[in-house]
Design an enzyme around this catalytic site. Structure first.
Site, PDB file in Angstrom:
ATOM      1  N   LYS A 131       0.840  -1.203   0.000  1.00 46.69           N
ATOM      2  CA  LYS A 131       0.000   0.000   0.000  1.00 46.69           C
ATOM      3  C   LYS A 131       0.869   1.243   0.000  1.00 46.69           C
ATOM      4  O   LYS A 131       2.052   1.216   0.379  1.00 46.69           O
ATOM      5  CB  LYS A 131      -0.935   0.024   1.210  1.00 46.69           C
TER       6      LYS A 131
ATOM      7  N   PRO B 113       9.545  -3.648   0.090  1.00 45.17           N
ATOM      8  CA  PRO B 113      10.663  -3.318   0.986  1.00 45.17           C
ATOM      9  C   PRO B 113      10.299  -3.544   2.450  1.00 45.17           C
ATOM     10  O   PRO B 113       9.165  -3.260   2.857  1.00 45.17           O
ATOM     11  CB  PRO B 113      10.902  -1.825   0.725  1.00 45.17           C
ATOM     12  N   VAL B 114      11.259  -4.054   3.233  1.00 46.42           N
ATOM     13  CA  VAL B 114      11.028  -4.329   4.661  1.00 46.42           C
ATOM     14  C   VAL B 114      11.183  -3.023   5.449  1.00 46.42           C
ATOM     15  O   VAL B 114      12.110  -2.244   5.187  1.00 46.42           O
ATOM     16  CB  VAL B 114      12.031  -5.384   5.184  1.00 46.42           C
ATOM     17  N   ALA B 115      10.264  -2.808   6.402  1.00 44.37           N
ATOM     18  CA  ALA B 115      10.255  -1.578   7.207  1.00 44.37           C
ATOM     19  C   ALA B 115      10.332  -0.349   6.317  1.00 44.37           C
ATOM     20  O   ALA B 115      11.036   0.619   6.591  1.00 44.37           O
ATOM     21  CB  ALA B 115      11.394  -1.584   8.242  1.00 44.37           C
TER      22      ALA B 115
ATOM     23  N   MET C 291       5.431   0.520   3.418  1.00 44.37           N
ATOM     24  CA  MET C 291       4.517   0.001   2.391  1.00 44.37           C
ATOM     25  C   MET C 291       3.743  -1.213   2.904  1.00 44.37           C
ATOM     26  O   MET C 291       3.093  -1.914   2.124  1.00 44.37           O
ATOM     27  CB  MET C 291       5.292  -0.360   1.126  1.00 44.37           C
ATOM     28  N   ALA C 292       3.843  -1.457   4.213  1.00 43.55           N
ATOM     29  CA  ALA C 292       3.061  -2.509   4.875  1.00 43.55           C
ATOM     30  C   ALA C 292       3.333  -3.918   4.341  1.00 43.55           C
ATOM     31  O   ALA C 292       2.407  -4.717   4.184  1.00 43.55           O
ATOM     32  CB  ALA C 292       1.570  -2.175   4.815  1.00 43.55           C
ATOM     33  N   GLY C 293       4.596  -4.210   4.094  1.00 44.02           N
ATOM     34  CA  GLY C 293       4.962  -5.555   3.628  1.00 44.02           C
ATOM     35  C   GLY C 293       4.648  -6.629   4.654  1.00 44.02           C
ATOM     36  O   GLY C 293       4.119  -7.699   4.309  1.00 44.02           O
TER      37      GLY C 293
ATOM     38  N   SER D   1       2.380  -6.457   6.940  1.00 41.90           N
ATOM     39  CA  SER D   1       0.918  -6.572   7.007  1.00 41.90           C
ATOM     40  C   SER D   1       0.389  -7.377   5.823  1.00 41.90           C
ATOM     41  O   SER D   1      -0.573  -8.147   5.968  1.00 41.90           O
ATOM     42  CB  SER D   1       0.272  -5.184   7.001  1.00 41.90           C
ATOM     43  N   ALA D   2       1.002  -7.205   4.646  1.00 41.25           N
ATOM     44  CA  ALA D   2       0.592  -7.992   3.470  1.00 41.25           C
ATOM     45  C   ALA D   2       0.856  -9.473   3.726  1.00 41.25           C
ATOM     46  O   ALA D   2       0.014 -10.333   3.429  1.00 41.25           O
ATOM     47  CB  ALA D   2       1.351  -7.515   2.223  1.00 41.25           C
TER      48      ALA D   2
ATOM     49  N   ASP E 141      -2.810  -2.175   9.784  1.00 36.93           N
ATOM     50  CA  ASP E 141      -2.874  -2.152   8.318  1.00 36.93           C
ATOM     51  C   ASP E 141      -3.326  -3.484   7.716  1.00 36.93           C
ATOM     52  O   ASP E 141      -3.487  -3.581   6.494  1.00 36.93           O
ATOM     53  CB  ASP E 141      -1.479  -1.838   7.732  1.00 36.93           C
TER      54      ASP E 141
HETATM   55  P1  ATP Z   1       3.897  -0.209   7.968  1.00 38.75           P
HETATM   56  O1  ATP Z   1       3.866   0.528   6.683  1.00 38.75           O
HETATM   57  O2  ATP Z   1       2.694  -1.116   8.174  1.00 38.75           O
HETATM   58  O3  ATP Z   1       4.172   0.638   9.164  1.00 38.75           O
HETATM   59  P2  ATP Z   1       6.441  -1.187   7.207  1.00 38.75           P
HETATM   60  O4  ATP Z   1       6.175  -1.433   5.775  1.00 38.75           O
HETATM   61  O5  ATP Z   1       7.153   0.059   7.571  1.00 38.75           O
HETATM   62  O6  ATP Z   1       5.062  -1.255   7.959  1.00 38.75           O
HETATM   63  P3  ATP Z   1       7.109  -3.946   7.579  1.00 38.75           P
HETATM   64  O7  ATP Z   1       7.971  -4.367   6.468  1.00 38.75           O
HETATM   65  O8  ATP Z   1       5.671  -4.298   7.489  1.00 38.75           O
HETATM   66  O9  ATP Z   1       7.249  -2.377   7.808  1.00 38.75           O
HETATM   67  O10 ATP Z   1       7.702  -4.564   8.921  1.00 38.75           O
HETATM   68  C1  ATP Z   1       8.174  -3.857  10.020  1.00 38.75           C
HETATM   69  C2  ATP Z   1       8.864  -4.817  10.986  1.00 38.75           C
HETATM   70  O11 ATP Z   1       8.020  -5.940  11.256  1.00 38.75           O
HETATM   71  C3  ATP Z   1      10.143  -5.402  10.433  1.00 38.75           C
HETATM   72  O12 ATP Z   1      11.227  -4.605  10.798  1.00 38.75           O
HETATM   73  C4  ATP Z   1      10.214  -6.808  11.044  1.00 38.75           C
HETATM   74  O13 ATP Z   1      11.019  -6.812  12.207  1.00 38.75           O
HETATM   75  C5  ATP Z   1       8.784  -7.125  11.474  1.00 38.75           C
HETATM   76  N1  ATP Z   1       8.154  -8.229  10.691  1.00 38.75           N
HETATM   77  C6  ATP Z   1       7.404  -9.225  11.178  1.00 38.75           C
HETATM   78  N2  ATP Z   1       6.960 -10.040  10.209  1.00 38.75           N
HETATM   79  C7  ATP Z   1       7.436  -9.559   9.054  1.00 38.75           C
HETATM   80  C8  ATP Z   1       7.316  -9.970   7.701  1.00 38.75           C
HETATM   81  N3  ATP Z   1       6.623 -11.063   7.334  1.00 38.75           N
HETATM   82  N4  ATP Z   1       7.916  -9.213   6.768  1.00 38.75           N
HETATM   83  C9  ATP Z   1       8.605  -8.112   7.117  1.00 38.75           C
HETATM   84  N5  ATP Z   1       8.777  -7.693   8.376  1.00 38.75           N
HETATM   85  C10 ATP Z   1       8.190  -8.395   9.346  1.00 38.75           C
END
Ligand code: ATP
Length: 311
Positions: free
Chosen positions: A11, A104-106, A109-111, A113-114, A146
């Site tokens: 997202k 991308p992690v953290a 983009m709610a990876g 949550s996806a 999310d």
């Molecule tokens: P949002 O946009 O919802 O705030 P984000 O996109 O910034 O989230 P995510 O990639 O969703 O961040 O993940 C944030 C943290 O959640 C990561 O740093 C990780 O430690 C933890 N996490 C738990 N499960 C997962 C997963 N399946 N994929 C990625 N990170 C995960």
């Protein structure tokens, strides 16, 4: 041993209003969520061994892949445990998860949550819960604010903590280039920085007014007025993310210099969303950003939410 696979979208928030800090540490928000055609896949099957396991592959960088937890803190495990609880299982055999990560992690983009949404649908299917996506949306908030939207997809206004969703119609597809970095930003630290900024400005974060509905943006999205949409995009978390990562200012400036009609922080950042007029301009913008050594991925809006891919 049946393997079930589901996919769920990333997202971007086209509006993100942050209201008061609540007693439980959360904030009430007004979030205009838009699903993107960048999708995660999660497969679940009963393990052949006595251990739980999580395999992670995907198109993100090795540095980013290394940030994904492979223990029970991964949201896919929490989602499967929630589905097992709904199924009233007394014993749950160890599960094997495989995640294909493209978000991308953290990155804002709610990876995660996806992944939670895809795992919840896959586990609910595997455990024969017989729940619809709408029914899963109602229980999913306990996995994260999310997650209901990741199940829902499309365009929606989220209120409360983001989980009370109202579908918004989108008059035309939108094109973005998502510019990601290896270093992530932890969502709680971005909120904490916003609260600190409010305190420094003499505003009590607990006494801020409720975030309003972005009515003008909703009208522009419905009519498909690209220039109005670009002008009305707003993110209350942006100043906090920029203070935590000042180099993001250079990224947004580069995106605009290379032709983006608007560049802004996606959710809690640090991914920058650069808006383009159409798919060919998005491809050109992504190429120019890559030439300048940015990690740039062109994406398009989608109406799709979490879907079953196979069982
Ligand atoms: P949002 O946009 O919802 O705030 P984000 O996109 O910034 O989230 P995510 O990639 O969703 O961040 O993940 C944030 C943290 O959640 C990561 O740093 C990780 O430690 C933890 N996490 C738990 N499960 C997962 C997963 N399946 N994929 C990625 N990170 C995960």
């Amino acid at each position: 041993m049946r393997r079930v696979v589901a996919s769920a979208p990333a997202k971007v928030n086209l509006h993100f209003g942050v209201g008061p800090l609540l007693a439980d540490g959360y904030h009430s928000v007004s979030s205009l969520y838009q699903a993107l055609d960048l999708r995660e896949e999660v497969g679940i099957q009963t393990s052949t061994s006595t251990d739980w396991s999580i395999g992670v592959t995907g198109s993100i960088t090795p540095e980013q892949l290394a940030l994904v937890p492979t223990d029970e803190s991964n949201l896919v495990v929490k989602a499967a445990l929630l589905a097992a609880r709904l199924a009233e299982f007394e014993v749950l055999k160890p599960l094997e998860f495989d995640i294909v990560k493209r978000i991308p992690v953290a990155g804002g983009m709610a990876g995660g949550s996806a992944d939670a949404a895809a795992a919840l649908l896959a586990a609910a299917t595997k455990f024969k819960l017989g729940l619809t996506i709408e029914e899963l949306e109602r229980v999913a908030v306990e996995l994260g604010a999310d997650v209901p939207f990741a199940l829902h997809g499309g365009t929606a206004l989220g209120t409360g903590r983001g989980e009370n969703l109202r579908r918004i119609s989108l008059g035309r597809n939108l094109h973005f280039v998502m510019i990601s970095t290896d270093a992530g930003l932890k969502t709680p630290s971005v909120y904490a920085r916003l609260d600190r900024q409010r305190e420094n400005a003499g505003v009590d974060p607990r006494a801020v007014g409720e975030p309003g509905e972005p009515s003008a943006l909703i009208a522009a999205l419905e009519s498909g007025d690209l220039d109005a949409i670009a002008a009305l995009i707003h993110n209350d978390l942006e100043p906090a993310a920029l203070e935590l990562m000042p180099e993001l200012e250079l990224t947004t400036a580069a995106a605009v210099r290379f032709g983006a009609i608007r560049a802004f922080v996606s959710g809690s950042g640090p991914t920058i969303a650069a808006m383009a007029r159409d798919s060919s301009q998005a491809a050109e913008l992504a190429a120019r950003l890559r030439d300048a050594n940015f990690v740039a991925t062109p994406v398009m809006t989608t109406g799709r939410g979490t879907e079953l891919l196979g069982e």
